[in-house]
Every structure is written in structure tokens, then in C-alpha cells.
Motif scaffolding. Structure first.
Motif, PDB file in Angstrom:
ATOM      1  N   ALA A  31       0.150  -2.285  -3.334  1.00 48.42           N
ATOM      2  CA  ALA A  31       1.616  -2.258  -3.309  1.00 48.42           C
ATOM      3  C   ALA A  31       2.085  -1.428  -4.495  1.00 48.42           C
ATOM      4  N   PRO A  32       3.206  -0.745  -4.351  1.00 47.86           N
ATOM      5  CA  PRO A  32       3.731   0.061  -5.464  1.00 47.86           C
ATOM      6  C   PRO A  32       4.007  -0.807  -6.693  1.00 47.86           C
ATOM      7  N   HIS A  89       4.433   5.385  -7.401  1.00 42.15           N
ATOM      8  CA  HIS A  89       4.536   4.291  -8.373  1.00 42.15           C
ATOM      9  C   HIS A  89       5.754   4.493  -9.289  1.00 42.15           C
ATOM     10  N   SER A 134       8.890   3.604  -7.555  1.00 40.71           N
ATOM     11  CA  SER A 134       8.957   2.146  -7.437  1.00 40.71           C
ATOM     12  C   SER A 134       9.367   1.499  -8.760  1.00 40.71           C
TER      13      SER A 134
END
Lengths: 362, 362
Positions: free
Chosen positions: A172-173, A230, A233
Motif C-alpha cells: 500500500a502507498p 509514495h 500518497s
């Protein structure tokens, strides 16, 4: 230099020497790590390989194998001679490659991280660090953020651990909430978080692209895309609002993509800010306080002017910190990787930015 | 203009008018599409939504709803008035949004694509195309490349279908071999392949990032990353060597990322070319013959100079083709989206590049 010795580096930064933000120490063998593990991990740990997507030719510089034939990066004396002294490195920030986030079992990942931290502290940061050149990274396994936070607590305050590190490979980011115990611990102890590639699309980590690539060249080129996701995010989730003292350094993720991504995200934010009401400034305005990029592998277009234009656009004098990636195959030489830079910019990238970021003496 | 009429566009390109490479026609309702379907698809097809990641405010320009209240982009007269005549558009390349690649059943995806093609041909490309302004895209479902190739055969030679299109959402990067029947058919008929975002991370398509994003702003910003991975895949897999006449246009995937990606990939190739021995030139050298990018959403940094630097760096006069994305929310106005460009560059981006690419009269 913490020892006060004069050190004139060939990179021309002067007596204080340059800072290299990405140097890879290696255990001599898996036994070095197993030694710090309890059962059942000691039996399970095999060390080494990540699986797919390895450089088909060689993963380290051919000349970086120490005279004793041990793995590249495993001999502190040889590393000092070949790299630290050769280039006048005042501080080498060490990022061991534990690959702990590959494993589905978070307890195994956490055990690998802890063993690497014990090993690094005992060897490179203490036994082999008479001159204080070596600065370390606290490896954490992001499968279990609570355990990662405890591992940070275990080492915070150690005089030579200067950051936390985790791999960019993920499920997940990094802006998402379950990671926050890690960031909270980083902020509490003033430790930046270094993100390094290498486990993307391997083990339990998804490939940060539209499916799996075919060749190493494709996988390696596209590592920079995971970093971009990333970063988006981190910003859009409001991590830098929630943890105002939290700082990130993206290591070995590329450099020149930053302006295009921030232009795009800033424009999106103008239209969609109602979705992320916790943001108090434009996305790009978080970078100065919260983000640094290390330089290797530095893009080198045919025209130096094009790179210098990007440097100007991205405010490279603020955001970039030099790294070599010694002893890996795509090592950037302090003396050859860059075009001629204005002296002030060179000083910032090779020395003062990292000294300020990590709190090393100016 | 195919009709030979004089048309002086307000965008200043002159009597021939601009070319808009991304205009979205819409059916009035799912019934328009179901009408072209046989059973069982007619019963199964519901039209519309993609699921997650929708603009929380509005997906189309608020002023683009036709007077009859039908969906934005569903009324050719209104679209002509509001867009074609307003900006002096000589050719509007139409990309319907079929979302056919969301479905696990490839036969369903293929049926949706075929129905959209029938609908588009019967309406916008024939019935409503007295002046020949509208040029169409043959939608294909890339879950079944052999069926997609047959669908291309069904329409190749139609005087107003000028390209094949598929969505960037995918389960594997587009350079991989199972897609080749599509590219072979494109090459055979001289039809470029347009790639458009919108189904990334939805249905059966993986998210082109390190896991799923949280908000639309994050998903939408990172759409450009999937395009970058597809481009690296096209090049490194040797698609442009295998199909030397095959051309790709990346629509709505961003612009300014191109130089950074190509610098990185060219450097990787210098070290890793033994992995991809079929490449006969540096990766970036394939772009001129094989790749175009449409401009919307054009990045707009605070300094126009920074964008113009990127334009120079990426050879924008060769690679860029204007698009508006009418009637979607992030529409780029031909008169306002760009900084002031040198006249020759403006002419190429707004007109001559697309005329040459699609074979429209100069």
C-alpha cells in the motif's frame, strides 16, 4: 570530520569532506545475521537473494570485491580505502540490504530487521568506526508498523544511527494510516525516514506498475515510479500535516521526475482540494520542510544544460543530497557523475544539505 | 477542412483550424449501446460507471450539459457549437469511453467494444458528420488480443476511423507478447494505437502503483505513472523493432515526465543492453518514429520558462499534439491552457503534428 582531522577530498569540497548518503555495507555471510537471531528465525533465515529481477551481469562493481574474496561492502578497511579515502567522504550513511519486507510473516520480517540492526551496530557503527565516518540506518519491516516503532525505540539515541530505513516495495502507498506508528516514532526521535528500492514487485510486495515487467532493465527503470506514487500518497494523505517534524529522504529513486510530478499534483490540488481539506498549502510547498532526494543514479542527458535546467526548476540546492550507491553496479562517482556545477550548488549537494538534514557538524 | 470551407479559429492557427486529439462523445444512454448488442450481452450491459475513483465534484464541465439535459458530449450539435466552432476545430478525434477492459469475461469486453464501434460509426462518424470534422477511434478490449485484431479488421478502411484505442488500465505492461495481434493489425492498416487512462486499478486491472490509492486526486495524479511503465515496456520489449510501422499516441497521460524517463532509460540501456539485444538504437531514439503525446492535462508550473525548457528538452515540436479532453472537468482550453509559444511551435502542436500523424490534409 568528527575526528577533527584535515581531509581534502578530490571532489573539491574542502577539508570537511563530502557526505555520501547511500553506501551499502554487507554481512560477510548469512551467519553474521543468524548470530543475532533467536529460534525459529535462525533456522529459517537463508540470507541473500530477492528472487527475480537481478542484474544479469553483476550486482556490484567488479573492483569492489575485497582482497579476501568476501562480498563487496563486507570489509570496512577495504571500503575505507577504496571509497572513503579515495573521495574524501566525511560521513558515509550506511543502508544495509536486509530485504525484510519480502516476507508474509511479519514476525520473520521484524526479526530480520532487528538482527541487521544488531549486526550493524556491533560492527560498522561501533567496532569499525574509530573515526566516526560511518552513520547507520535503523532497518524496519513495514509489515508490522507497531513492531517497527518498537525497533526504532530500541535504537533511538544511539550516537551513530541517524535515520530509519525501509524499502519502497510495499502493498500500500506509504501515506496510508496503518504506517503511522513508524512516522510517529521517527518524529518523536527526530529521525528521518529513508526509503530505498529493491523489493518492489517481490515477495508480498506488489509491482508498482501495470503488472509485472519482463526484464531487469524495465524493472530497474520503473523503480522511480513507485517513489513517485509514495510521494503523492505522503502528501495527499496529509502525513506532513499530521507529523510536522517528520522528514523523508528518497534514496536511489531518481531525481529529474520531481518537477513534472509536482506540477501535475499542484494542478490537481487546485481543482480537487475539497477531497484533501487537511492540506494547508500547495503540495509542492511541503517539499522544502519534509523531503530530500539522493542523487544516484543521476540522470545525465546528452546536454548538461538540460540537467542544469531541471536542477534550477526543482530547487536542487535545497532538495538534493549526494549519494554514490557504493559498491553497487551503477555507482555514481563523486568526481564523474555530475556536470560542472556552480560552486555553491555543488557544496550544498555534496555536503551542507546532508549535514543539515542529519545534524552532522557543518 | 475536408469540406474546403474557410474557418478562422480563435486559437490563431488560421483558416485550416486546429486539431483536437481528445474529444469524448457519449451515448445518450446505455440503450444506445445495447441496441448494437446481441444476447446475452444486451441483458448484462448496464453502461456507465467504473466503480471507484471518480471526481467527487463533477466529471464533466458544468456548462457542457446540452440544453436537452442529455449527458455531456451526447449532442453533436451542441458539441459543435460549444467546442468545434468556438475554437475553430478542423478535426476532433473522438475517443468514446466504453470501459470495456474492466470485465473478467473477454467476450463481454469484446462485445462492448464492438457495440461502441457500431454506435460511433452510425452516429458521429456518419449521420452527424456532414462536414467531416469528426474522426473516430476503434475501441478494442485488450483482454482478448485476437478478438481485438478481428475488430480492427472489421473497421479498417472506414474513412473516418483514424486510430485504434484502448485504455491504459491493464494486467500486464503493453510491451508484452500476448498483445502483439493488436499491434500487428494496427501496423497492417496504418492505424496508430491511442492509449487513454480511466480503468487503471479497476475491474480486473491492477493499480499501476505500490497498492491502491485512497483518493481520486491521488489516483488521477498517478495515472501518468502507468503510461510511463507502458512506454518503457513498449521500448524494452522491442515492439518498435518487431513492428516498425507501429505508432502509439498516449492520450491524457501527461507530458513533462518524458525527458526524465528517457534519460533514465537511456542510461540503463548503456549498462544493460545485453538484456535487450533486439534494440538497435538508444531507447529515446524510438520516440520520433513511434510516439506522440497529447497535451491535456498540460502541466503549468508557476514559471512559463520552466515549461518551455521542458518543451525544448523533449523536442515538443515533434512529439506533442494538442488535446482538450472536452467535455471533461479538466478540459484544456485551446486559448488558455498554454503559455505563449513561438508561432512555429504552436502551429506544430495545434495542427501540423496531428495532421501528419493521422494523415489529415495539411
Amino acid at each position: 570530520m568528527v575526528t577533527g582531522e584535515s581531509r581534502v577530498g578530490s571532489a573539491g569540497i574542502g577539508r570537511e569532506g563530502i557526505v555520501d548518503c547511500d553506501v551499502h555495507p554487507s554481512p560477510r555471510s548469512a551467519e553474521d545475521i543468524k548470530h543475532h537471531m533467536s529460534m525459529p528465525w535462525r533456522d529459517l533465515y537463508k540470507g541473500g537473494g530477492r528472487g527475480f529481477f537481478n542484474n544479469p551481469a553483476h550486482t556490484t562493481r567488479l573492483d569492489s570485491t575485497p582482497p579476501d574474496g568476501a562480498p563487496a561492502g563486507s570489509n570496512p578497511d577495504f571500503l575505507r580505502e577504496q571509497h572513503v579515502e579515495e573521495y574524501g567522504v566525511a560521513y558515509a550513511v550506511l543502508l544495509p540490504r536486509a530485504f525484510c519486507n519480502l516476507h508474509p510473516d511479519p514476525d520473520f520480517g521484524t526479526a530480520i530487521a532487528a538482527a541487521f540492526n544488531d549486526w550493524l551496530a556491533n560492527t560498522w557503527l561501533e567496532k569499525y568506526n574509530h573515526d566516526g565516518v560511518f552513520k547507520g540506518s535503523i532497518t524496519v519491516a513495514h509489515q508490522d508498523p507497531q513492531a517497527a516503532a518498537r525497533e526504532i525505540e530500541r535504537w533511538a539515541g544511539h550516537s551513530h544511527f541517524v535515520q530509519v530505513m525501509m524499502d519502497s516495495g510495499a502493498r500500500a502507498p506509504f501515506g496510508q494510516r496503518h504506517y503511522y506508528p513508524i512516522y510517529e516514532a521517527c518524529e518523536r526521535h527526530g529521525l528521518p525516514l529513508a526509503i530505498h528500492p529493491g523489493t518492489d514487485g517481490m515477495g508480498i510486495n506488489v509491482q508498482p506498475g501495470p503488472g509485472y515487467p519482463t526484464h531487469y532493465i524495465e524493472w530497474h527503470t520503473c523503480l522511480s515510479l513507485g517513489f513517485q506514487a509514495h510521494l503523492v500518497s505522503f502528501i495527499t494523505e496529509g502525513v506532513f500535516e499530521r507529523f510536522p517534524g517528520f522528514r523523508v529522504v528518497m534514496v536511489e529513486g531518481g531525481v529529474s521526475w520531481l518537477p513534472a510530478l509536482m506540477w501535475r499534483l499542484d494542478a490537481e490540488w487546485k481543482a480537487l482540494r475539497s477531497e484533501v481539506p487537511w492540506l494547508t498549502r500547495a503540495p509542492s510547498e511541503y517539499l522544502g520542510d519534509h523531503l530530500r532526494l539522493t542523487t544516484q543514479p543521476l540522470e545525465r542527458p546528452a546536454s548538461d544544460k538540460h540537467l542544469l535546467n531541471i536542477f534550477e526548476t526543482m530547487d536542487a540546492g535545497r532538495v538534493l543530497m549526494f549519494s554514490s550507491d557504493y559498491p553497487h553496479w551503477d555507482f555514481d562517482s563523486p568526481t564523474h557523475a555530475f556536470p560542472k556545477l556552480p560552486e555553491g550548488l555543488r557544496e550544498r549537494i555534496f555536503s551542507t544539505n546532508a549535514r543539515s538534514f542529519y545534524g552532522f557538524p557543518a
